[in-house]
Design a protein around this motif. Sequence first.
Motif, mmCIF file in Angstrom:
data_model
loop_
_atom_site.group_PDB
_atom_site.id
_atom_site.type_symbol
_atom_site.label_atom_id
_atom_site.label_comp_id
_atom_site.label_asym_id
_atom_site.label_seq_id
_atom_site.Cartn_x
_atom_site.Cartn_y
_atom_site.Cartn_z
ATOM 1 N N LYS A 73 -8.061 -1.917 2.637
ATOM 2 C CA LYS A 73 -7.205 -2.652 3.565
ATOM 3 C C LYS A 73 -5.808 -2.850 2.994
ATOM 4 C CE LYS A 73 -6.938 -7.032 6.123
ATOM 5 N NZ LYS A 73 -7.601 -8.337 6.395
ATOM 6 N N ASN A 74 -5.706 -2.968 1.692
ATOM 7 C CA ASN A 74 -4.432 -3.305 1.043
ATOM 8 C C ASN A 74 -3.880 -2.153 0.196
ATOM 9 O OD1 ASN A 74 -4.032 -6.428 1.520
ATOM 10 N ND2 ASN A 74 -6.214 -6.132 1.054
ATOM 11 N N TYR A 75 -4.285 -0.921 0.505
ATOM 12 C CA TYR A 75 -3.792 0.213 -0.278
ATOM 13 C C TYR A 75 -2.267 0.273 -0.219
ATOM 14 C CZ TYR A 75 -2.899 4.917 -1.979
ATOM 15 O OH TYR A 75 -2.414 5.998 -2.696
ATOM 16 N N SER A 76 -1.654 0.404 -1.401
ATOM 17 C CA SER A 76 -0.190 0.513 -1.444
ATOM 18 C C SER A 76 0.252 1.062 -2.789
ATOM 19 C CB SER A 76 0.461 -0.864 -1.243
ATOM 20 O OG SER A 76 1.871 -0.768 -1.342
ATOM 21 N N VAL A 77 1.305 1.874 -2.768
ATOM 22 C CA VAL A 77 1.981 2.268 -4.001
ATOM 23 C C VAL A 77 3.416 1.735 -4.005
ATOM 24 C CG1 VAL A 77 0.571 4.338 -4.350
ATOM 25 C CG2 VAL A 77 2.709 4.495 -3.035
ATOM 26 N N LYS A 78 3.729 0.879 -3.048
ATOM 27 C CA LYS A 78 5.072 0.311 -2.925
ATOM 28 C C LYS A 78 5.163 -1.108 -3.476
ATOM 29 C CE LYS A 78 6.757 3.893 -0.704
ATOM 30 N NZ LYS A 78 7.796 4.762 -1.317
ATOM 31 N N GLU A 79 4.007 -1.767 -3.631
ATOM 32 C CA GLU A 79 3.997 -3.142 -4.103
ATOM 33 C C GLU A 79 2.654 -3.437 -4.750
ATOM 34 O OE1 GLU A 79 4.256 -5.876 -0.870
ATOM 35 O OE2 GLU A 79 2.422 -5.156 0.079
ATOM 36 N N ASN A 80 2.621 -4.542 -5.462
ATOM 37 C CA ASN A 80 1.372 -5.094 -5.984
ATOM 38 C C ASN A 80 0.861 -6.033 -4.900
ATOM 39 O OD1 ASN A 80 -0.706 -6.310 -7.400
ATOM 40 N ND2 ASN A 80 0.610 -7.241 -8.969
ATOM 41 N N PRO A 81 -0.067 -5.597 -4.051
ATOM 42 C CA PRO A 81 -0.457 -6.393 -2.880
ATOM 43 C C PRO A 81 -0.802 -7.842 -3.238
ATOM 44 C CG PRO A 81 -1.485 -4.236 -2.788
ATOM 45 C CD PRO A 81 -0.842 -4.343 -4.140
ATOM 46 N N GLY A 82 -0.170 -8.751 -2.529
ATOM 47 C CA GLY A 82 -0.366 -10.168 -2.796
ATOM 48 C C GLY A 82 0.640 -10.739 -3.765
ATOM 49 N N GLN A 83 1.390 -9.874 -4.464
ATOM 50 C CA GLN A 83 2.410 -10.320 -5.421
ATOM 51 C C GLN A 83 3.754 -9.640 -5.185
ATOM 52 O OE1 GLN A 83 2.277 -12.701 -7.624
ATOM 53 N NE2 GLN A 83 0.108 -13.167 -7.606
ATOM 54 N N ASP A 84 3.873 -8.842 -4.145
ATOM 55 C CA ASP A 84 5.093 -8.101 -3.854
ATOM 56 C C ASP A 84 5.440 -7.211 -5.058
ATOM 57 O OD1 ASP A 84 7.261 -7.169 -2.430
ATOM 58 O OD2 ASP A 84 8.485 -8.951 -2.707
ATOM 59 N N GLN A 85 6.621 -7.373 -5.665
ATOM 60 C CA GLN A 85 7.051 -6.500 -6.760
ATOM 61 C C GLN A 85 6.674 -7.039 -8.144
ATOM 62 O OE1 GLN A 85 8.516 -3.394 -5.957
ATOM 63 N NE2 GLN A 85 7.743 -4.185 -3.998
ATOM 64 N N ALA A 86 6.134 -8.239 -8.206
ATOM 65 C CA ALA A 86 5.757 -8.817 -9.498
ATOM 66 C C ALA A 86 4.571 -8.062 -10.088
ATOM 67 C CB ALA A 86 5.408 -10.292 -9.330
ATOM 68 N N GLY A 87 4.690 -7.698 -11.357
ATOM 69 C CA GLY A 87 3.605 -6.995 -12.030
ATOM 70 C C GLY A 87 3.322 -5.614 -11.476
ATOM 71 N N LEU A 88 4.340 -4.959 -10.935
ATOM 72 C CA LEU A 88 4.132 -3.681 -10.255
ATOM 73 C C LEU A 88 3.603 -2.601 -11.191
ATOM 74 C CD1 LEU A 88 4.462 -2.044 -7.620
ATOM 75 C CD2 LEU A 88 6.793 -1.497 -8.365
ATOM 76 N N TYR A 89 4.159 -2.515 -12.398
ATOM 77 C CA TYR A 89 3.759 -1.443 -13.311
ATOM 78 C C TYR A 89 2.372 -1.700 -13.890
ATOM 79 C CZ TYR A 89 8.288 0.756 -12.903
ATOM 80 O OH TYR A 89 9.392 1.410 -12.405
ATOM 81 N N TYR A 90 2.057 -2.942 -14.169
ATOM 82 C CA TYR A 90 0.700 -3.271 -14.590
ATOM 83 C C TYR A 90 -0.287 -2.906 -13.480
ATOM 84 C CZ TYR A 90 -3.295 -6.153 -15.999
ATOM 85 O OH TYR A 90 -4.556 -6.598 -16.332
ATOM 86 N N TYR A 91 0.103 -3.168 -12.243
ATOM 87 C CA TYR A 91 -0.712 -2.798 -11.078
ATOM 88 C C TYR A 91 -0.959 -1.293 -11.045
ATOM 89 C CZ TYR A 91 -1.447 -1.574 -6.099
ATOM 90 O OH TYR A 91 -1.905 -1.038 -4.923
ATOM 91 N N TYR A 92 0.096 -0.488 -11.253
ATOM 92 C CA TYR A 92 -0.078 0.966 -11.254
ATOM 93 C C TYR A 92 -1.072 1.402 -12.337
ATOM 94 C CZ TYR A 92 4.099 1.671 -8.273
ATOM 95 O OH TYR A 92 5.013 1.680 -7.252
ATOM 96 N N ILE A 93 -1.020 0.767 -13.510
ATOM 97 C CA ILE A 93 -1.921 1.126 -14.606
ATOM 98 C C ILE A 93 -3.372 0.958 -14.181
ATOM 99 C CG2 ILE A 93 -2.778 0.429 -16.884
ATOM 100 C CD1 ILE A 93 0.099 -0.209 -17.671
ATOM 101 N N VAL A 94 -3.709 -0.246 -13.693
ATOM 102 C CA VAL A 94 -5.116 -0.500 -13.370
ATOM 103 C C VAL A 94 -5.534 0.234 -12.098
ATOM 104 C CG1 VAL A 94 -5.331 -2.654 -14.631
ATOM 105 C CG2 VAL A 94 -4.507 -2.717 -12.284
ATOM 106 N N MET A 95 -4.606 0.449 -11.183
ATOM 107 C CA MET A 95 -4.917 1.217 -9.974
ATOM 108 C C MET A 95 -5.314 2.640 -10.353
ATOM 109 S SD MET A 95 -2.369 2.136 -6.801
ATOM 110 C CE MET A 95 -2.947 2.951 -5.318
ATOM 111 N N ALA A 96 -4.475 3.302 -11.141
ATOM 112 C CA ALA A 96 -4.746 4.688 -11.520
ATOM 113 C C ALA A 96 -6.006 4.790 -12.380
ATOM 114 C CB ALA A 96 -3.550 5.272 -12.259
ATOM 115 N N LYS A 97 -6.176 3.860 -13.312
ATOM 116 C CA LYS A 97 -7.347 3.901 -14.190
ATOM 117 C C LYS A 97 -8.635 3.726 -13.386
ATOM 118 C CE LYS A 97 -9.014 1.978 -18.581
ATOM 119 N NZ LYS A 97 -8.773 3.167 -19.396
ATOM 120 N N THR A 98 -8.594 2.826 -12.402
ATOM 121 C CA THR A 98 -9.786 2.555 -11.588
ATOM 122 C C THR A 98 -10.121 3.727 -10.682
ATOM 123 O OG1 THR A 98 -9.240 0.198 -11.608
ATOM 124 C CG2 THR A 98 -10.814 0.939 -9.959
ATOM 125 N N LEU A 99 -9.114 4.263 -9.993
ATOM 126 C CA LEU A 99 -9.380 5.376 -9.079
ATOM 127 C C LEU A 99 -9.809 6.631 -9.839
ATOM 128 C CD1 LEU A 99 -6.524 4.871 -6.451
ATOM 129 C CD2 LEU A 99 -8.911 4.119 -6.356
#
Length: 381
Positions: free
Chosen positions: A290-316
Motif C-alpha cells: 500500500k505504501n510502496y515508494s522510492v520518493k520518500e520514507n513513507p510516514g516520515q516524508d524525506q526524513a531518514g530517506l537513505y536509511y529507508y533505501y538500505i533496509v528496503m533494498a536489503k529486505t526485497l
Amino acid sequence: MKKFQFKCILCMVGVLLLTCFSPVFLLAQDAAREPQVVASVTDQAVAEAVKRGADYLRVRQAEDGSFSSMMGSGITSITLIGLLQNGYTVEDPMVSKALKFLETKVHADGAIFDEKLGVGNYETSVAVVAFKYANKDGRYDKILKNAEKYLRKYQWDESEALDSSDIKYGGAGYGGGMSRPDLSNTGFLLDALVELGAGPDDEAVKKALVFVSRCQNLESQHNTFPWAAENPDGGFIYNPLDTEKVDREGRKIPLKSYGSMTYTGFKSLVYAGIKEDDIRFKSALAWLTKNYSVKENPGQDQAGLYYYYIVMAKTLKLLGKDTFKDDHGAEHNWRNEILAEILGAQQQDGSWVNTKSGRWMESNADLVTAYALMIIGNCKK
C-alpha cells in the motif's frame, strides 16, 4: 541496571548539524553539491557512481583510518560495508586503514565501539558485518567470535531477570549498560547474528522475534498490549515503549507506522522464518504494498530517506524477487527504481547527502555517501 543516557550523543550531533548548516559551509559546498543528471541506470553508470563515491570518501579519510570519528566508529564500519559490497578489497589502502582503525576499537569483552560514545550494541553490530565481509581468509575469526558473545549477552532476556511477558524482552538498544530497546537496533543485532550464521532456530533470533512482533501495529496473539489495536495497519513502529507519549494538550499520541521500520520489522520476520500465511507476514506485506515508494520514507516524508533505501533494498533482496507489486497491481523493478534515485542524487563532488532533511544525521555527507554505497550493494543480484 542503569540505562544509557544520550546527552553526549545529542551534544555531538548538535555540533555536527551546526557545522553542516552554517552559511559559510553551505556557500563553500554549493558548487560541489549540485546533483548530476542521470540518463539511465546502466552497469557502467552504477560503476562510475561507486567510483566517484569511493574517491570522495578516500580524501575524507582521517590519518587514523576513520571516517567522522567524532560520531564514534559506526560511520567507519558503514563505509567499510559499502566499499566491500562494491568490489573494494582489504588490499585497497582506504579499506586496510579503516579496518586497522576498527581493530583499535575492539574491547576485551568482545564489544567493538568508541568509548567516547559507548553505543556498544549499535557499533558492534555494524562492525561485525564489516569484519565479516573482510574476513575472506579468516583473519578476523577471533574478533567475530568474541563480538558474537558480546551481542548475545547484550540482548534483553532472562539474564536481566525478565521473562517473555516483559515488553523489553528480546530487544536491543544502542548500548551503554542495557539501554532501552528499539526496533532499529534490534534489527542491527539481527543483521549481525544472521551474517554470523544464526537462523530461525537460534535462541537469540527467537527472542528477538518476541520484541519485533510487539513493534507491529497489529493486535494478535503475538502482541496483546492494549495499544496494538489503536492503529492496526500492520506496519511497524520504532519503539513500543513510547506508548505513553502525549502531545502539548496531554492527549496520547498514537504510535505511527513508517517505511524504514516496517521494512526492518518485515526483514526480521523473514530472518525468523515466519511464513507467508502468518498474520504478521501478511499484514506487514500489505502495508508495504500500500505504501510502496522510492520518493520518500513513507510516514516520515524525506526524513531518514537513505536509511529507508538500505533496509528496503536489503529486505526485497532477501525475498528473492526481482519485482514488487504495489496495491494497484503495478509491478516495480525495485532495483532500477532505487538505483535511478540514488544515481540522480549524487553530488558533483561524488558525495551523497540528504538535501531535504538532516534528521538522523543525514546531513553528514560521509555517512550518507557510505549509505549510498550500501544501497547500491544491496541492489546487486
